[in-house]
Write a protein that holds these residues in place. Structure first.
Motif, short mmCIF file in Angstrom:
data_model
loop_
_atom_site.label_atom_id
_atom_site.label_comp_id
_atom_site.label_asym_id
_atom_site.label_seq_id
_atom_site.Cartn_x
_atom_site.Cartn_y
_atom_site.Cartn_z
N TRP A 126 0.84 -1.20 0.00
CA TRP A 126 0.00 0.00 0.00
C TRP A 126 0.88 1.25 0.00
O TRP A 126 1.98 1.24 0.56
CB TRP A 126 -0.90 0.03 1.23
CG TRP A 126 -2.00 -0.99 1.22
CD1 TRP A 126 -1.97 -2.23 1.75
CD2 TRP A 126 -3.29 -0.84 0.64
NE1 TRP A 126 -3.15 -2.88 1.54
CE2 TRP A 126 -3.99 -2.04 0.86
CE3 TRP A 126 -3.94 0.19 -0.04
CZ2 TRP A 126 -5.29 -2.24 0.43
CZ3 TRP A 126 -5.23 0.00 -0.48
CH2 TRP A 126 -5.89 -1.21 -0.25
N GLN A 127 0.38 2.28 -0.61
CA GLN A 127 1.03 3.59 -0.54
C GLN A 127 0.18 4.52 0.31
O GLN A 127 -1.03 4.67 0.07
CB GLN A 127 1.20 4.18 -1.95
CG GLN A 127 1.90 5.54 -1.92
CD GLN A 127 1.98 6.18 -3.28
OE1 GLN A 127 1.28 5.76 -4.20
NE2 GLN A 127 2.81 7.19 -3.43
N LYS A 128 0.83 5.14 1.29
CA LYS A 128 0.11 6.08 2.17
C LYS A 128 0.27 7.49 1.65
O LYS A 128 1.38 7.91 1.27
CB LYS A 128 0.64 5.97 3.60
CG LYS A 128 0.16 4.74 4.34
CD LYS A 128 0.56 4.79 5.80
CE LYS A 128 -0.03 3.61 6.55
NZ LYS A 128 0.31 3.64 8.00
N ASN A 137 -4.33 4.86 3.32
CA ASN A 137 -3.85 4.01 2.23
C ASN A 137 -4.60 4.36 0.95
O ASN A 137 -5.83 4.44 0.94
CB ASN A 137 -4.07 2.54 2.56
CG ASN A 137 -3.22 2.09 3.74
OD1 ASN A 137 -2.11 2.57 3.92
ND2 ASN A 137 -3.74 1.16 4.53
N THR A 138 -3.84 4.56 -0.13
CA THR A 138 -4.47 4.95 -1.40
C THR A 138 -4.22 3.87 -2.47
O THR A 138 -4.99 2.95 -2.61
CB THR A 138 -3.94 6.30 -1.87
OG1 THR A 138 -2.49 6.25 -1.93
CG2 THR A 138 -4.36 7.39 -0.88
N ARG A 140 -2.30 0.72 -4.45
CA ARG A 140 -1.75 -0.54 -3.97
C ARG A 140 -1.25 -1.38 -5.14
O ARG A 140 -1.67 -1.19 -6.28
CB ARG A 140 -2.81 -1.35 -3.21
CG ARG A 140 -3.96 -1.82 -4.09
CD ARG A 140 -4.94 -2.64 -3.32
NE ARG A 140 -6.03 -3.11 -4.19
CZ ARG A 140 -7.04 -3.85 -3.76
NH1 ARG A 140 -7.11 -4.20 -2.49
NH2 ARG A 140 -7.98 -4.25 -4.60
N TYR A 193 7.13 0.55 -5.52
CA TYR A 193 6.48 -0.32 -4.52
C TYR A 193 7.40 -1.49 -4.16
O TYR A 193 7.57 -1.82 -2.98
CB TYR A 193 5.15 -0.83 -5.06
CG TYR A 193 4.13 0.26 -5.22
CD1 TYR A 193 3.17 0.50 -4.24
CD2 TYR A 193 4.09 1.05 -6.36
CE1 TYR A 193 2.22 1.49 -4.38
CE2 TYR A 193 3.14 2.05 -6.52
CZ TYR A 193 2.22 2.27 -5.52
OH TYR A 193 1.29 3.26 -5.67
#
Length: 304
Positions: A126-128, A137-138, A140, A193
């Motif tokens: 996940w990317q915050k 979290n936005t 993924r 990622y």
């Protein structure tokens, strides 16, 4: 005249049972006019199957044995199994071996790569991002399989001894050990990622690249020690040893390492999954007893 009548009567009685042209087909008969019609064709006689091997035939030349690599790995591990107990704080695995060869040692330098890989599991990265003052979290990326632990030990820097095409074939380096993405990625660039995943796991010691950690003596004997962390997961780990010359893998060797929980650790682990209610009540009782014991101890110290 009487004799002629008797002969005519006998011919009339014997006519239905006489074969061939003497038997005439009546108008109501269902028998075919052609006696060969409707019969199945005769099957040709099949040759008898020979026994194997046929004792009556001479044996042919023996097939030539496939040539193996000029150099082969003969290796061993100090521990083929790791027991996780309540006091387990990690374990060291000694991997040693030798190179078996039937020819003189080539002039090209020999290198050895040793890897230890834990069972792979799917995961989501996940990317915050900060939205409206809070971190959420936005985007993924879902990875099909990634090992929870992976260590690489080499005789020299990995980029100097391993060609990229051979790395793609055996998936040795850290980025390539991550398997294919699960489905179409939701983001355009997945590289940040995977780099973030490798960076985080390198920080907690689960992904390691230990260059110059393999000791090679006279291109024949080698050894290395790899440290397993305390928070291992259960499963069948895999150890791999690669021999390389000129950037190419000339031989590979694999061995399994069994990692299991034992004793009280395993009993508590199974109790938490098999009987969660009992596990929760027991945890609550332990917490109450520990709190009451600490309170009693402080009261006693205060009175003393």
């Amino acid at each position: 005249m009487m004799r002629g009548a008797i002969l005519a009567l006998l011919a009339l009685l014997l006519a239905p049972v006489l074969p061939g042209p003497a038997q005439a087909q009546g108008s109501g008969s269902t028998m075919p006019a052609d006696p060969e019609a409707g019969l199945l064709p005769q099957v040709e006689e099949r040759p008898a199957w020979l026994l194997f091997p046929d004792p009556g035939q001479s044996r042919g030349p023996a097939p030539e044995a496939r040539e193996g690599p000029a150099e082969q790995v003969v290796a061993g591990l100090s521990n083929s199994s790791v027991a996780i107990t309540t006091s387990f704080d990690g374990s060291d695995i000694l991997i040693y071996g030798a190179i078996k060869r039937q020819t003189p040692i080539p002039e090209t330098p020999l290198d050895v790569i040793v890897t230890i890989e834990a069972p792979s599991q799917p995961l989501t990265i996940w990317q915050k991002q900060r939205r409206a003052g809070i971190w959420i979290n936005t985007d993924r990326v879902e990875v099909g399989a990634a090992p929870s632990f992976y260590a690489v030990a080499t005789t020299r820097p990995l980029d100097d001894i391993l060609a990229p095409d051979w790395d793609n074939r055996y998936r040795i380096s850290l980025p390539l050990v991550l398997r294919a993405f699960a489905g179409a990625p939701e983001v355009e660039d997945t590289l940040p990622y995977t780099e973030a995943l490798i960076r985080l796991r390198e920080q907690n010691g689960h992904y390691r690249l230990e260059e110059n950690a393999v000791t090679l003596v006279e291109d024949t004997l080698f050894r290395t020690d790899i440290r397993l962390p305390a928070n291992l997961i259960e499963g069948d780990y895999r150890a791999r040893i690669f021999l390389l010359r000129g950037g190419e893998v000339i031989d590979a060797y694999g061995a399994a390492i069994e990692v299991r929980k034992v004793g009280l650790e395993r009993w508590l682990y199974r109790l938490a999954f098999d009987q969660p209610l009992l596990y929760g009540l027991m945890s609550l009782a332990v917490a109450v007893i520990a709190g009451w014991g600490a309170s009693a101890a402080f009261r006693k110290l205060r009175r003393a």
